[in-house]
Design a protein around this motif. Structure first.
Motif, PDB file in Angstrom:
ATOM      1  N   MET A 140       2.530  -2.135  -4.381  1.00 43.97           N
ATOM      2  CA  MET A 140       1.246  -2.696  -5.051  1.00 43.97           C
ATOM      3  C   MET A 140       1.440  -4.123  -5.418  1.00 43.97           C
ATOM      4  O   MET A 140       0.447  -4.670  -5.460  1.00 43.97           O
ATOM      5  N   ARG A 141       2.450  -4.668  -5.505  1.00 43.10           N
ATOM      6  CA  ARG A 141       2.569  -6.220  -5.564  1.00 43.10           C
ATOM      7  C   ARG A 141       2.078  -6.795  -4.291  1.00 43.10           C
ATOM      8  O   ARG A 141       1.434  -7.905  -4.369  1.00 43.10           O
ATOM      9  N   VAL A 184      -1.089  -9.418  -4.073  1.00 42.12           N
ATOM     10  CA  VAL A 184      -0.856 -10.687  -3.379  1.00 42.12           C
ATOM     11  C   VAL A 184      -2.130 -10.844  -2.206  1.00 42.12           C
ATOM     12  O   VAL A 184      -2.874 -11.669  -2.296  1.00 42.12           O
ATOM     13  N   GLU A 185      -2.020  -9.818  -1.494  1.00 43.70           N
ATOM     14  CA  GLU A 185      -2.895  -9.941  -0.284  1.00 43.70           C
ATOM     15  C   GLU A 185      -4.512 -10.031  -0.748  1.00 43.70           C
ATOM     16  O   GLU A 185      -5.211 -10.776   0.050  1.00 43.70           O
ATOM     17  N   GLN A 186      -4.576  -9.413  -1.802  1.00 43.02           N
ATOM     18  CA  GLN A 186      -6.113  -9.339  -2.194  1.00 43.02           C
ATOM     19  C   GLN A 186      -6.697 -10.493  -3.154  1.00 43.02           C
ATOM     20  O   GLN A 186      -7.699 -10.626  -3.913  1.00 43.02           O
ATOM     21  N   ALA A 197      -1.195   2.550  -1.935  1.00 43.73           N
ATOM     22  CA  ALA A 197      -0.198   1.560  -1.381  1.00 43.73           C
ATOM     23  C   ALA A 197      -0.500   1.233   0.047  1.00 43.73           C
ATOM     24  O   ALA A 197      -0.190   0.092   0.421  1.00 43.73           O
ATOM     25  N   GLU A 198      -1.210   1.966   0.643  1.00 43.61           N
ATOM     26  CA  GLU A 198      -1.563   1.787   2.383  1.00 43.61           C
ATOM     27  C   GLU A 198      -2.872   0.878   2.036  1.00 43.61           C
ATOM     28  O   GLU A 198      -3.303   0.660   3.245  1.00 43.61           O
ATOM     29  N   GLY A 199      -3.591   0.542   1.023  1.00 43.54           N
ATOM     30  CA  GLY A 199      -4.532  -0.503   1.229  1.00 43.54           C
ATOM     31  C   GLY A 199      -5.750   0.041   1.044  1.00 43.54           C
ATOM     32  O   GLY A 199      -6.743  -0.317   1.529  1.00 43.54           O
ATOM     33  N   ASP A 200      -5.825   1.380   0.349  1.00 39.68           N
ATOM     34  CA  ASP A 200      -7.041   1.999   0.100  1.00 39.68           C
ATOM     35  C   ASP A 200      -8.086   1.117  -0.517  1.00 39.68           C
ATOM     36  O   ASP A 200      -7.991   0.496  -1.576  1.00 39.68           O
ATOM     37  N   ALA A 201      -9.347   0.980  -0.098  1.00 38.22           N
ATOM     38  CA  ALA A 201     -10.334   0.203  -0.443  1.00 38.22           C
ATOM     39  C   ALA A 201     -10.764   0.748  -1.926  1.00 38.22           C
ATOM     40  O   ALA A 201     -11.344  -0.287  -2.550  1.00 38.22           O
ATOM     41  N   ALA A 202     -10.720   1.784  -2.187  1.00 33.94           N
ATOM     42  CA  ALA A 202     -11.267   2.699  -3.445  1.00 33.94           C
ATOM     43  C   ALA A 202     -10.308   2.133  -4.305  1.00 33.94           C
ATOM     44  O   ALA A 202     -10.831   1.535  -5.577  1.00 33.94           O
ATOM     45  N   PHE A 203      -9.082   1.769  -4.088  1.00 39.26           N
ATOM     46  CA  PHE A 203      -8.255   1.396  -5.044  1.00 39.26           C
ATOM     47  C   PHE A 203      -8.408   0.022  -5.528  1.00 39.26           C
ATOM     48  O   PHE A 203      -8.402  -0.438  -6.541  1.00 39.26           O
TER      49      PHE A 203
END
Length: 107
Positions: A1-2, A6-8, A84-90
């Motif tokens: 999640m962290r 950071v990536e976003q 945690a795998e980078g789901d766009a909806a999340f």
């Protein structure tokens, strides 16, 4: 999640944030103190209390904890391994969580 935060480019993120609630001090997994936005990660074992076999009790205590934290003005988003795998909806849910909160907590 962290890493997703950071990536976003959600800004500097904190981990294990203590929050004083009506049921005592509770910790938020990942979040931002000023806007009071947090992420709670639900791992594979979180709702399994193998020693007690009390699955309903574990869920009930987690719900009480979640509500107690939100009563203090925090907004919590729940996440799991698919998020945690980078789901766009999340990521969209998390962005919406920030809307209006910087202004509301400034001061």
């Amino acid at each position: 999640m962290r890493l997703i935060a950071v990536e976003q480019r959600f800004g500097p993120v904190e981990t294990q944030i203590p929050v004083e609630t009506r049921i005592g001090t509770r910790w938020i997994d990942v979040g931002w103190t000023r806007p009071r936005v947090g992420i709670e990660f639900d791992g594979a074992v979180k709702y399994t209390d193998l020693a007690a076999g009390d699955h309903d009790g574990v869920r009930r205590r987690e719900r009480e904890r979640h509500e107690a934290i939100e009563e203090t003005g925090w907004h919590l988003e729940r996440a799991d391994w698919s998020d945690a795998e980078g789901d766009a909806a999340f990521v969209r849910r998390l962005r919406r969580a920030f809307v209006g909160r910087w202004r509301a907590t400034a001061g």
